[in-house]
Motif scaffolding. Structure first.
Motif, PDB file in Angstrom:
ATOM      1  N   GLU A  44      -3.997  -3.285  -4.970  1.00  0.00           N
ATOM      2  CA  GLU A  44      -4.922  -3.221  -3.841  1.00  0.00           C
ATOM      3  C   GLU A  44      -4.805  -1.881  -3.109  1.00  0.00           C
ATOM      4  OE1 GLU A  44      -4.246  -7.153  -5.168  1.00  0.00           O
ATOM      5  OE2 GLU A  44      -2.785  -5.723  -4.373  1.00  0.00           O
ATOM      6  N   GLU A  46      -6.143   0.344   0.688  1.00  0.00           N
ATOM      7  CA  GLU A  46      -6.054   0.163   2.133  1.00  0.00           C
ATOM      8  C   GLU A  46      -6.992  -0.914   2.659  1.00  0.00           C
ATOM      9  OE1 GLU A  46      -4.894   4.482   1.323  1.00  0.00           O
ATOM     10  OE2 GLU A  46      -6.177   2.946   0.451  1.00  0.00           O
ATOM     11  N   GLN A  48      -7.727  -3.739   0.748  1.00  0.00           N
ATOM     12  CA  GLN A  48      -7.461  -4.950  -0.040  1.00  0.00           C
ATOM     13  C   GLN A  48      -8.608  -5.252  -0.999  1.00  0.00           C
ATOM     14  OE1 GLN A  48      -4.244  -6.742   0.413  1.00  0.00           O
ATOM     15  NE2 GLN A  48      -4.032  -4.676   1.235  1.00  0.00           N
ATOM     16  N   LEU A 129      -1.020  -0.789   2.187  1.00  0.00           N
ATOM     17  CA  LEU A 129      -1.494  -1.401   0.943  1.00  0.00           C
ATOM     18  C   LEU A 129      -1.010  -2.828   0.754  1.00  0.00           C
ATOM     19  CD1 LEU A 129      -0.878   1.576  -1.539  1.00  0.00           C
ATOM     20  CD2 LEU A 129      -2.797   1.201   0.025  1.00  0.00           C
ATOM     21  N   SER A 131      -0.436  -6.733   2.421  1.00  0.00           N
ATOM     22  CA  SER A 131      -0.790  -7.648   3.501  1.00  0.00           C
ATOM     23  C   SER A 131       0.465  -8.128   4.210  1.00  0.00           C
ATOM     24  CB  SER A 131      -1.567  -8.845   2.955  1.00  0.00           C
ATOM     25  OG  SER A 131      -0.711  -9.680   2.193  1.00  0.00           O
ATOM     26  N   SER A 289      -5.919  -8.349   5.693  1.00  0.00           N
ATOM     27  CA  SER A 289      -5.645  -7.052   6.301  1.00  0.00           C
ATOM     28  C   SER A 289      -4.325  -6.522   5.759  1.00  0.00           C
ATOM     29  CB  SER A 289      -5.610  -7.185   7.822  1.00  0.00           C
ATOM     30  OG  SER A 289      -5.625  -5.921   8.429  1.00  0.00           O
ATOM     31  N   SER A 290      -3.848  -5.405   6.302  1.00  0.00           N
ATOM     32  CA  SER A 290      -2.597  -4.823   5.836  1.00  0.00           C
ATOM     33  C   SER A 290      -1.545  -4.874   6.926  1.00  0.00           C
ATOM     34  CB  SER A 290      -2.807  -3.372   5.391  1.00  0.00           C
ATOM     35  OG  SER A 290      -3.031  -2.531   6.510  1.00  0.00           O
ATOM     36  N   TYR A 292       0.077  -2.512   7.962  1.00  0.00           N
ATOM     37  CA  TYR A 292      -0.108  -1.350   8.833  1.00  0.00           C
ATOM     38  C   TYR A 292      -0.874  -1.729  10.098  1.00  0.00           C
ATOM     39  CZ  TYR A 292      -2.066   3.041  10.553  1.00  0.00           C
ATOM     40  OH  TYR A 292      -2.450   4.088  11.366  1.00  0.00           O
TER      41      TYR A 292
END
Length: 609
Positions: A44, A46, A48, A129, A131, A289-290, A292
């Motif tokens: 995946e 940024e 997803q 990258l 989740s 989402s990630s 980050y």
């Protein structure tokens, strides 16, 4: 590509395995600079995404593996590629086996490998990258083993890739007209805002490209096979929103289309805008989402609420306009597919094309239609033993020529402004064997059972999955993939949250949801069978005396099923009636849209069994 430019499939020679030595060595050099003993490489990106822009194909760059699902972990002294059974052949063909071990996800996971590393091992990852839910699993494994997980930025693969890395896509973002979307963005935002209020959230951070496309009624071209715009958005509890996209992607008239309740800024502004919610709650989807972005919410002084992306269920439950559009798209696509099936049943029986030639012929037919925006995924064209690999991807190196006495499996789809198609047909080349006909009919019986079931409100795809498998199970057979996945409308061909599978799924099937119906059978190194139609959930009539609301499926896909592969003696009268009714409807809807020679053939293959 722009949002109105088609990408058709190309068939390059498989990535040279020798690149694995060079690329892994370059990555390891960057890892040493960062003090890393290992580095995790998910498929995946940024956002997803399932299908990635070239610039984000990090797993493919380091390993050579180009499948749509997989991961790798690169240590200083070994490298492991993880792929599932769909990609057995492809993963082994595309990787340098002197560099990579190839393991099945179902046998050994990334978390298992982390847990098996020596105490004190430092393993890096890119938080953009992964989740939050995936990271939590890895962290649990690391703690138990005394392994150190370290977030690193920039990504060492990007540094190793260097100037040869492709530029990020800058496709224009365009409006998706109301004649196709059915509901104005302002109405969608107001509806979702009410949900935020009830959750005591001041806003939701939305990072899934398909959610951006649906919520703002826009489409893009940053991702091949799906008309997605890459970016982020903050949806506020008052129904206003901020959309964060690259300025170069703004097409003429887009700002006017978005309206004055939607402000537009660059992606670099997201973290600063989150500070406006300090001391308040911000919803984020821990699966879509990630990690980050979860950390960015915390750093802004806000409190993250882990919950489903608010667009998830509303997007899955198509409105009447979307259903009407996808019905129309499937009829047009059915005419093109029927023209292709006629070619397979006639000319191809003599010329015996290769797998690539089969895929190219289908794309050529679709391209002539003029309204195809893209394929919805790379066509799966598998003959004989390759048909036994459910997600086989033909390459110049693996290309097989068809031959009499075996089966050809073609799984394909296209993107239209009013719908996304996905259909699989299995066809006999030459005369099918008794085994071919028996196994095909067992699969067909399961397909019919799922197509005709009525079920009460609250039923999930997990509850229904056994219907498609029952006839195979009765004879000691099964298949190792799900029976059905959700599908978007001029969006992703794989869309959640609904699915039909053995795996537990908590989301009840609701009116307007589109799912595939695709049971199969795969005899290793011999042949494969899959029958796939798309269908949508609608209300069912409750018989007199019935007490509960009921649902049923309504078919979307219209193309003949190879009657030469049907053992009619194995069908019940009700199953025969279903097939006769289905084929009569194919002839009614598709017949007027095909050339005369195809129509004459269609009348024969759609005649009652």
């Amino acid at each position: 590509m722009t949002a109105d430019t088609a990408h058709f499939q190309h068939f390059d020679v498989t990535t040279q395995p020798s690149q694995g030595v060079t690329h892994v060595a370059a990555l390891r050099a960057e890892m040493r600079k960062l003090g890393l003993d290992g580095f995790i490489v998910p498929h995946e990106d940024e956002h997803q995404n399932e299908y990635l822009p070239d610039a984000n194909e990090r797993l493919a760059w380091v390993s050579g593996f180009t499948g749509s699902a997989g991961a790798a972990i690169i240590f200083l002294d070994r490298a492991i590629l993880f792929a599932d059974g769909r990609y057995t052949l492809q993963s082994r063909e595309q990787t340098d086996r002197s560099v990579f071990e190839v393991q099945d996800f179902h046998a050994t996971s990334l978390a298992d490998t982390v847990a098996g590393a020596a105490k004190g091992t430092v393993i890096g990852y890119d938080a953009a990258l992964i989740s939050p839910s995936s990271l939590a699993t890895l962290e649990s494994a690391a703690v138990g083993a005394g392994v150190i997980l370290k977030s690193v930025s920039p990504n060492p693969i990007d540094l190793a890739w260097g100037p040869e890395r492709p530029a990020q896509p800058m496709a224009l973002i365009v409006p998706q007209p109301l004649e196709f979307s059915g509901v104005a963005s302002a109405d969608k935002r107001r509806h979702l805002a009410n949900g935020l209020k009830s959750s005591n959230a001041a806003a939701a951070l939305i990072t899934a490209p398909s959610s951006l496309a649906w919520l703002f009624n826009i489409r893009g071209g940053d991702v091949i096979r799906s008309p997605l715009p890459l970016g982020q958005a903050i949806l506020k509890a008052d129904g206003t929103a901020e959309l964060f996209i690259e300025p170069a992607k703004i097409s003429d008239g887009l700002l006017e289309w978005l309206g004055n309740e939607v402000s537009v800024a660059g992606p670099q502004d997201v973290t600063e805008r989150l500070t406006a919610f300090a001391g308040q709650a911000v919803l984020i989807d821990a699966n879509l989402s990630s990690a980050y972005w979860l950390e960015a919410i915390k750093a802004a002084g806000a409190t993250p609420i882990a919950a489903d992306d608010p667009c998830l269920l509303p997007r899955a439950c198509k409105n009447d306009v979307e259903i009407a559009g996808t019905q129309a798209a499937h009829i047009r696509d059915g005419a093109l597919l029927s023209t292709f099936l006629h070619w397979v049943a006639t000319e191809a029986q003599e010329t015996l094309p290769t797998e690539i030639e089969v895929a190219q012929k289908l794309e050529e037919i679709r391209r002539t239609a003029g309204d195809v925006k893209d394929l919805s995924f790379d066509t799966i064209s598998g003959f004989g033993p390759h048909g036994a690999l459910p997600h086989y991807k033909v390459t110049v190196q693996s290309d097989l020529r068809t031959a009499p006495g075996n089966l050809l499996l073609v799984d394909s789809g296209a993107q239209y402004m009013d719908g996304t198609t996905d259909v699989t047909r299995t066809m006999a080349i030459g005369e099918p064997s008794a085994e071919h006909r028996r196994m095909f009919t067992l699969v067909l019986k399961g397909h019919i059972a799922l197509a005709t079931v009525k079920f009460p409100a609250g039923t999930t795809g997990t509850h229904l999955d056994v219907l498609a498998r029952q006839f195979l199970w009765a004879e000691g057979f099964d298949y190792d993939h799900g029976t059905g996945h959700g599908v978007g409308v001029y969006l992703g061909v794989h869309e959640g949250p609904q699915r039909i599978s053995k795996a537990l799924n908590k989301y009840a099937l609701q009116a307007g949801m589109i799912v595939s119906n695709e049971p199969g059978y795969y005899k290793e190194n011999d042949f494969g069978i899959r029958i796939e139609n798309l269908q949508f959930v609608t209300r069912a009539k409750v018989p007199a005396g019935g007490e509960r609301p009921m649902y049923r499926f309504e078919n979307l896909t219209w193309a003949p099923i190879d009657r030469r592969l049907i053992d009619v003696a194995l069908l019940t009268p009700a199953e025969r009636a279903y097939m006769d009714g289905y084929h009569a409807r194919v002839l009614e809807l598709v017949g007027p849209r095909v050339p005369d020679t195809v129509r004459d053939w269609l009348a024969q293959v759609c005649a009652p069994l």
